[in-house]
Design an enzyme around this catalytic site. Structure first.
Site, PDB file in Angstrom:
ATOM      1  N   PHE A 139       1.720  -3.394   4.085  1.00  0.00           N
ATOM      2  CA  PHE A 139       2.035  -4.710   4.636  1.00  0.00           C
ATOM      3  C   PHE A 139       3.537  -4.952   4.482  1.00  0.00           C
ATOM      4  O   PHE A 139       4.154  -4.553   3.482  1.00  0.00           O
ATOM      5  CB  PHE A 139       1.276  -5.806   3.881  1.00  0.00           C
ATOM      6  N   CYS A 192       0.811  -1.218   0.000  1.00  0.00           N
ATOM      7  CA  CYS A 192       0.000   0.000   0.000  1.00  0.00           C
ATOM      8  C   CYS A 192       0.844   1.268   0.000  1.00  0.00           C
ATOM      9  O   CYS A 192       0.319   2.369  -0.030  1.00  0.00           O
ATOM     10  CB  CYS A 192      -0.952  -0.030   1.181  1.00  0.00           C
TER      11      CYS A 192
END
Lengths: 419, 78
Positions: free
Chosen positions: A407, A169
């Site tokens: 992540f 992300c």
């Protein structure tokens, strides 16, 4: 160091397939969320997403505008979104007609968090059901993450650096930051930079739901599901689309009289070194990314008027990010506005950082900050911070921070300001 | 045009994104219709699916025009 400015923008989002439509709908506090239409989500814990709307929708996406029919058939949605957003950005910058010499100095850095998951899923089923001779010859290069950059370079003849970031992300923010450095370091004069995502497919939704990352409590009220900083938040809502900017060396942009949206003045990166999905309990990685970005910019927290937060609407992440901002800003937090546009368009994963950087640049242009939707009952830890609940807010915007955390514990912050 | 020819033409139009009137029997996939070698692999797969024929690689290599495809399918379909 060579200065780097932004001279073109392109967006494909759940609230509009061009920059002005998407921005208008963001400011009007619309939500792009709805029940999933790509497949029947009846048996899934999460039944909602922020999908890019079809061409016949009021603010839908028509892939035929900029993507060849043949390419559309061969590649996954993230590449189609990325090619279109890149084309928009080049058109906006007035750079669709560069000379060969200019194109040697123009590159592409458009990444993705996940890449061609829908195609990996569907071709796996073809392999399983019909055998290896039925797998598409376009399977590999229609799914690879760097193929957005590849397709864009081929379409527009861009022969400079061809790169693709994959940092979950944080991809979009890293793409812009890295590409800005390529221009700073004189590897290129122009870079198309950004991120795209198109992972709303059965295995994508099932996988993120099993990781307990998605909202599942608002399946009957999709527009209320993405609610960063609200006490009732229970996970993110998956989005899709792309954001691409044209980065350009400042003197070149000035010399040709280009429209300049802002300057990339700071870029900070860090790793949490803590857990694969959970953020560091003190938000230490996010703190250091912002701190380094400000240092690089030679700016103080008091110089920043707006933060487009990572703010995904997960129970843990939102308050940790806010805590990190609070520690970094100290008393300067009183002047700050901070909002999460993921409340409106969901989480575009690898596209998020780039799309949100564009909203930051539009905030600089229009002197207005976009709202955080659904912030009905702010969490305890949010007191004293302007999270721009419900409605956009006109205010002075001199400089902005765009945060993205992914992540693996990967963090990126960009500082941009008006030129 | 035979039924086989019609169906072949439809597949070519769909896969290569070309105008129907360009897909003449004499048209070469690569020289006239803008296909590359991977497109031909994909076309051959589509013909196999559509007509229930198997087109081995050595036969597929000889299919360079629309007519080659139609002829092979006419001679080998079940």
């Amino acid at each position: 160091m060579r200065r780097v400015v932004i001279t073109g923008l392109g967006l494909v989002t759940p609230l509009g397939a061009d920059v002005e439509t998407s921005w208008k709908n963001i400011l009007a506090a619309k939500s792009g969320a709805g029940r999933i239409t790509r497949f029947d989500p009846t048996d899934y814990a999460c039944k909602i997403a922020c999908e890019v709307k079809p061409a016949d929708h009021e603010y839908g996406f028509d892939p035929n505008k900029r993507v060849d029919h043949k390419v559309q058939r061969q590649v996954d949605p993230f590449i189609v979104f990325g090619i279109d957003a890149a084309g928009q950005a080049l058109e906006d910058a007035g750079l669709t007609d560069m000379s060969e010499a200019e194109r040697y100095r123009a590159g592409v850095s458009i990444g993705s968090g996940i890449g061609g998951l829908p195609g990996i899923e569907s071709e796996s089923l073809v392999l399983h059901e019909k055998g290896p001779r039925r797998v598409s010859p376009h399977f590999v290069h229609g799914r690879l993450i760097n193929l957005t950059s590849g397709q864009v370079s081929i379409k527009y003849g861009l022969m400079g650096p061809n790169h693709a970031v994959v940092t979950a992300c944080s991809t979009g923010a890293h793409s812009i930051g890295d590409a800005a450095r390529m221009i700073s370091m004189d590897d290129a004069d122009v870079m198309l930079a950004g991120g795209s995502e198109g992972a709303i497919c059965p295995i994508g939704i099932a996988g993120f739901a099993q990781a307990r990352a998605l909202s599942t409590a608002f399946n009957d009220e999709p527009e209320r599901a993405s609610r960063p900083y609200d006490v009732a938040r229970d996970g993110f809502v998956m989005g899709e689309g792309a954001g691409v900017v044209v980065l350009e060396e400042y003197e070149r942009a000035k010399a040709r009289g280009a429209k300049i949206y802002g300057e990339v003045v700071g870029y900070g990166m860090s790793g949490d070194a803590y857990h694969v999905t959970a953020p560091h309990p003190e938000g230490a990685g996010g703190f250091r990314a912002m701190q380094m970005a400000l240092q690089r910019a030679g700016m103080n927290p008091g110089d920043i008027d707006y933060i487009n937060a990572h703010g995904t609407s997960t129970p843990l992440g939102d308050e940790l990010e806010l805590g990190a901002v609070r520690r970094l800003f100290g008393d300067a937090i009183g002047n700050l506005s901070m909002s999460s546009t993921k409340s409106a368009i969901g989480h575009l994963l690898g596209g998020a950082g780039a799309v949100e950087a564009i909203y930051c640049l539009l905030a600089l242009r229009d002197q207005i900050v976009p709202p955080t939707l659904n912030l009905d009952n702010p969490s305890e830890g949010t007191a004293g911070v302007d999270l721009v609940p419900h409605h956009a807010k006109e205010r002075q915007v001199r400089a902005v921070i765009n945060n993205s955390f992914g992540f693996g514990g990967t963090n990126a912050s960009l500082v941009m300001k008006a030129v | 045009m035979s039924e086989t020819a019609e169906r072949v033409k439809k597949i070519v139009v769909e896969h290569l994104g070309v105008e129907g009137d360009k897909v003449t029997e004499e048209a070469s996939f690569i020289d006239d219709l803008g296909a590359d070698s991977l497109d031909i692999v994909e076309l051959v797969m589509a013909f196999e699916e559509e007509f229930g024929v198997e087109i081995p690689d050595d036969a597929a290599e000889k299919i360079t025009t629309v007519k080659d495809a139609i002829d092979y399918i006419e001679q080998n379909k079940a």
